[in-house]
Design a protein around this motif. Structure first.
Motif, PDB file in Angstrom:
ATOM      1  N   GLN A 128      17.440  18.129 -55.897  1.00 50.16           N
ATOM      2  CA  GLN A 128      17.882  18.067 -57.167  1.00 50.16           C
ATOM      3  C   GLN A 128      17.476  17.455 -58.308  1.00 50.16           C
ATOM      4  OE1 GLN A 128      18.550  12.855 -55.702  1.00 50.16           O
ATOM      5  NE2 GLN A 128      18.151  14.108 -53.477  1.00 50.16           N
ATOM      6  N   ASP A 129      16.780  18.240 -58.536  1.00 46.72           N
ATOM      7  CA  ASP A 129      15.755  18.409 -60.296  1.00 46.72           C
ATOM      8  C   ASP A 129      16.394  19.345 -60.405  1.00 46.72           C
ATOM      9  OD1 ASP A 129      14.169  16.546 -59.842  1.00 46.72           O
ATOM     10  OD2 ASP A 129      12.113  17.894 -59.097  1.00 46.72           O
ATOM     11  N   HIS A 130      17.429  20.149 -59.603  1.00 46.83           N
ATOM     12  CA  HIS A 130      18.173  21.516 -60.449  1.00 46.83           C
ATOM     13  C   HIS A 130      19.438  21.855 -60.677  1.00 46.83           C
ATOM     14  CE1 HIS A 130      13.998  24.525 -59.911  1.00 46.83           C
ATOM     15  NE2 HIS A 130      14.010  23.868 -59.663  1.00 46.83           N
TER      16      HIS A 130
ATOM     17  N   TRP B 167      24.487  14.550 -55.488  1.00 47.39           N
ATOM     18  CA  TRP B 167      23.595  14.003 -56.183  1.00 47.39           C
ATOM     19  C   TRP B 167      23.211  13.330 -57.540  1.00 47.39           C
ATOM     20  CZ3 TRP B 167      20.497  19.530 -54.612  1.00 47.39           C
ATOM     21  CH2 TRP B 167      20.238  19.108 -52.984  1.00 47.39           C
TER      22      TRP B 167
END
Length: 391
Positions: free
Chosen positions: A298-300, A335
């Motif tokens: 999710q950070d990407h 997301w």
């Protein structure tokens, strides 16, 4: 089945085709059947087999049950075929009969299974797989010059492996990969060996052995010929794409991005196409940029949206590749709380390759999450989630 049933089904197929603004020739081409077959079915003169019906449904971008409510589905037929596929491998080193088909006939049959795999027609592959594996293995064991026969074994096994892997028969998939690895040396083709290394990565994906998978792919890159033409560039590029994804799954962004950069440079030397059964080119690399971003988590998601910004794969790419793009984009959209967009992406994937979409684990996961959050049209989503087995 009565003539009335055949006539009603034919009219339904024709109505959907016209609604999609497709000609009969378009439907024939996309579903891998002859034009006379399409005409006969639509006129109610022929009743299509399950495989043909699913080919029509895939070409029309609908579920087969929309055309025929009593259709039992690919999953049932695939799982019914798995024991026979397994049995066909049991005698791989001891042919029990003389060859039933010539090498030319087998070459035609194997090429057809490659087309089915790229078009995500897994039911068709499963139907023909047991006999095809027996025939190519018999040809290999009895041939004086094993190079051509070995190539047929490897290519056929790869198509069958796509079915085994996607339908959860991981032990059978691993056996098929082992068959490819043990046979490919006889083909004396380093590019075919590279394609086997590409497929072997499934074993590492299944075991979540990401580091080992990267090492295996990097060894395959080192062993592959230098990129001097389109074929060699595509073989190397595909290995780098695969290495990027497995590095992403392992959370290694630096290694993933390094392999993506190599794949991107190699794609500049190739036209979009399927090379030894593996799709490669600039569009494929862009799809893998999305895939790597989603694999990293999710950070990407910004990277995922950058790869997909105002772009979608063209019809030049195989259906399986295009549907995978939408499935992975749906995950990123979920997301980002873009729930309507996520569901629209899943529907786009389904319209392109229903069988691939239905069996993809991220399809089930995303649709189940959307249903739990109840942030999109509930009736349509409930129907979709039921179709993929998420509920």
């Amino acid at each position: 089945m009565t003539a009335l049933d055949a006539a009603a089904l034919g009219k339904r197929i024709a109505a959907v085709r016209k609604a999609k603004r497709l000609k009969q020739t378009d439907l024939a081409r996309a579903s891998f059947v002859s034009l006379p077959m399409v005409k006969a079915v639509e006129q109610g003169k022929r009743y299509p087999s399950d495989t043909t019906l699913e080919g029509f449904a895939a070409a029309l971008g609908v579920d087969p049950t929309l055309l025929l409510s009593t259709h039992t589905g690919t999953e049932t037929r695939v799982h019914a075929a798995l024991p026979a596929i397994s049995a066909s491998l049991a005698t791989y080193d001891m042919p029990v009969a003389s060859p039933r088909r010539s090498l030319d006939e087998l070459r035609t049959a194997v090429t057809e299974t490659v087309h089915w795999r790229l078009a995500a027609q897994y039911g068709r592959i499963a139907q023909h797989a047991p006999a095809l594996l027996v025939d190519v293995l018999t040809a290999f064991q009895t041939a004086q010059d094993k190079r051509t026969a070995a190539r047929l074994v490897v290519t056929a096994a790869r198509s069958v492996d796509a079915v085994a892997y996607k339908y959860g028969a991981r032990d059978l998939s691993a056996r098929l990969v082992d068959l490819m690895r043990s046979t490919v040396a006889y083909a004396e083709d380093p590019l075919l060996s590279a394609s086997v290394a590409y497929v072997r990565t499934e074993v590492f994906f299944s075991a979540r052995a990401h580091t080992a998978g990267i090492r295996a792919l990097e060894a395959a890159v080192d062993a592959a010929p230098a990129a001097t033409d389109e074929n060699t560039a595509a073989a190397l590029g595909a290995l780098h794409m695969r290495a990027a994804v497995i590095a992403g799954r392992g959370g290694d962004a630096e290694t993933a991005n390094s392999h993506l950069a190599h794949a991107r440079r190699l794609s500049e030397q190739t036209r979009e196409g399927a090379y030894l059964g593996t799709a490669f080119g600039p569009e494929c690399v862009r799809i893998h940029e999305l895939s790597v971003a989603v694999s990293l988590g999710q950070d990407h998601i910004d990277g995922a949206f950058a790869a997909a910004h105002e772009w979608s794969p063209s019809h030049a790419l195989p259906a399986e590749r295009r549907s995978g793009f939408w499935i992975e984009l749906a995950r990123a959209q979920m997301w980002a709380s873009r729930f309507d967009d996520a569901f629209a992406s899943l529907q786009a994937a389904r319209s392109i390759a229903p069988q691939h979409t239905r069996e993809h684990p991220w399809t089930r996961e995303t649709s189940a999450t959307l249903l739990r959050l109840r942030r999109v049209d509930e009736e349509s989503l409930h129907h979709f989630a039921n179709w993929v087995g998420a509920i």
